[in-house]
Write an enzyme that holds these catalytic residues in place. Sequence first.
Site, PDB file in Angstrom:
ATOM      1  N   ARG A  73       4.347 -28.987   8.203  1.00 13.83           N
ATOM      2  CA  ARG A  73       3.411 -27.865   8.400  1.00 13.83           C
ATOM      3  C   ARG A  73       2.065 -28.525   8.247  1.00 13.83           C
ATOM      4  O   ARG A  73       1.710 -28.998   7.190  1.00 13.83           O
ATOM      5  CB  ARG A  73       3.648 -26.786   7.338  1.00 13.83           C
ATOM      6  N   HIS A  87       3.973  -2.215 -15.070  1.00  8.76           N
ATOM      7  CA  HIS A  87       3.042  -3.351 -15.091  1.00  8.76           C
ATOM      8  C   HIS A  87       1.609  -2.837 -14.976  1.00  8.76           C
ATOM      9  O   HIS A  87       1.262  -2.208 -13.970  1.00  8.76           O
ATOM     10  CB  HIS A  87       3.337  -4.305 -13.937  1.00  8.76           C
ATOM     11  N   HIS A 122      10.279  -0.039 -17.518  1.00  2.19           N
ATOM     12  CA  HIS A 122       9.002  -0.677 -17.851  1.00  2.19           C
ATOM     13  C   HIS A 122       7.978  -0.398 -16.759  1.00  2.19           C
ATOM     14  O   HIS A 122       8.307   0.209 -15.732  1.00  2.19           O
ATOM     15  CB  HIS A 122       9.205  -2.201 -17.998  1.00  2.19           C
ATOM     16  N   HIS A 138      -4.307 -28.673   2.462  1.00  6.78           N
ATOM     17  CA  HIS A 138      -2.978 -29.126   2.036  1.00  6.78           C
ATOM     18  C   HIS A 138      -2.041 -29.292   3.222  1.00  6.78           C
ATOM     19  O   HIS A 138      -2.346 -28.854   4.329  1.00  6.78           O
ATOM     20  CB  HIS A 138      -2.392 -28.144   1.015  1.00  6.78           C
ATOM     21  N   GLU A 187      -0.840 -15.897   8.912  1.00 10.84           N
ATOM     22  CA  GLU A 187      -0.432 -17.297   9.040  1.00 10.84           C
ATOM     23  C   GLU A 187      -1.048 -17.901  10.309  1.00 10.84           C
ATOM     24  O   GLU A 187      -1.207 -19.104  10.427  1.00 10.84           O
ATOM     25  CB  GLU A 187       1.102 -17.370   9.033  1.00 10.84           C
ATOM     26  N   GLU A 229      -2.754 -19.693  -1.960  1.00  7.66           N
ATOM     27  CA  GLU A 229      -1.341 -19.719  -1.559  1.00  7.66           C
ATOM     28  C   GLU A 229      -0.468 -20.088  -2.744  1.00  7.66           C
ATOM     29  O   GLU A 229      -0.730 -21.056  -3.438  1.00  7.66           O
ATOM     30  CB  GLU A 229      -1.177 -20.754  -0.443  1.00  7.66           C
ATOM     31  N   HIS A 249      -4.060 -28.225   6.676  1.00  6.46           N
ATOM     32  CA  HIS A 249      -4.829 -27.012   6.940  1.00  6.46           C
ATOM     33  C   HIS A 249      -5.387 -26.439   5.650  1.00  6.46           C
ATOM     34  O   HIS A 249      -5.054 -26.905   4.562  1.00  6.46           O
ATOM     35  CB  HIS A 249      -3.941 -25.969   7.630  1.00  6.46           C
ATOM     36  N   HIS A 263      -7.110 -22.335   4.104  1.00  5.27           N
ATOM     37  CA  HIS A 263      -7.357 -20.929   4.458  1.00  5.27           C
ATOM     38  C   HIS A 263      -8.180 -20.232   3.399  1.00  5.27           C
ATOM     39  O   HIS A 263      -8.419 -20.769   2.326  1.00  5.27           O
ATOM     40  CB  HIS A 263      -6.063 -20.180   4.753  1.00  5.27           C
TER      41      HIS A 263
END
Length: 320
Positions: free
Chosen positions: A9, A194, A192, A57, A80, A18, A12, A14
């Site tokens: 890949r 968050h 629960h 990366h 993407e 990520e 690149h 962005h």
Amino acid sequence: MRLDSGVIRELHWHQQAEWAYVLEGSVRVTALDYEGGNFIDDLNKGDLWYFPSGVPHSLQGLGENGTEFLLIFDDGSFSEESTFILTDWLAHTPKSVIAENFHLAPEVFKHLPKSEKYIFQGSQPGALEDERPHGRNVKKSKYQFTHKMLAQEPKKTSGGEVRITDSTNFPISKTVSAAHAVIEPGALREMHWHPVADEWSYFIRGKARVTIFAAEGNARTFNYVAGDVGIVPKNMGHFVENIGDEPLEMLEIFRSDQFRDFSLFQWMGETPRRMVLDHLFADDKEAGDKFWDAVRDPSKDEITDPEKSLSHHDDDNEEL
Ligand SMILES: *[C@@H]1O[C@H](CO)[C@@H](O)[C@H](O)[C@H]1NC(C)=O
């Protein structure tokens, strides 16, 4: 994303940060940090990476079968298709400028790719140490962009295991936090919620049933199998049942620097007895006493097994 053996890949960067979890196989990652230090590492199943906004990366599938990983971006509008790709940039820059930039004659760049390569078969990489750049001014990054999540010592609960990775144990990961949970058959990811962010769930293995309480009399139940994605909006009460006969493995992922959850069980035991019983057992004192006995010494048990709960009182159970 899946990359076969040797498939790249391409280099690149962005806008978004990520975060990724390696589901299968192995992968080599490279990156450059903000101070110009280079990073290179090989990852296996259960390992993570995190690249902050703008950090360039690359990824390459290793081994016989390459790799498959789950990619998470800290912005839901990420595409993407809209990443900044090395070959795309050079294909849209005059050769004369590229030549000036690299202090070489324009002919050197005659055969550059005419458009982006994006994902392509590369040559097989050598050992990590052999591939490290060696130039005089090259320096190794002092940042750690990768983390071995599954290798973390789990928190053992009565019904399974939990591993939490956030900026406390993986400092670079400032915008993504996650929990990896293994829920044994018959066990429950306890009731629960968050408080810091929506939960984005990914089911790796097994069968799950999740019920979400959305206030105003609304609750809804959803079933999931391996490969499914779920969402639980911030603060909505929920629980996860393993409805299969094998362990259920899942990731809870958040756009936050810290993982946080509130346990209903713990809340009850940390609230004055009279307050709790007035709410729930005003008309049934006997049941209220049993309930209080179960919750009065709360220890957080994220994945709870009713047969061997950490805080149950054996003698009381036998009375039932
Ligand atoms: C690669 O995949 C094949 C076919 O599924 C399998 O037999 C082999 O064990 C795998 N190799 C590795 C290293 O996982």
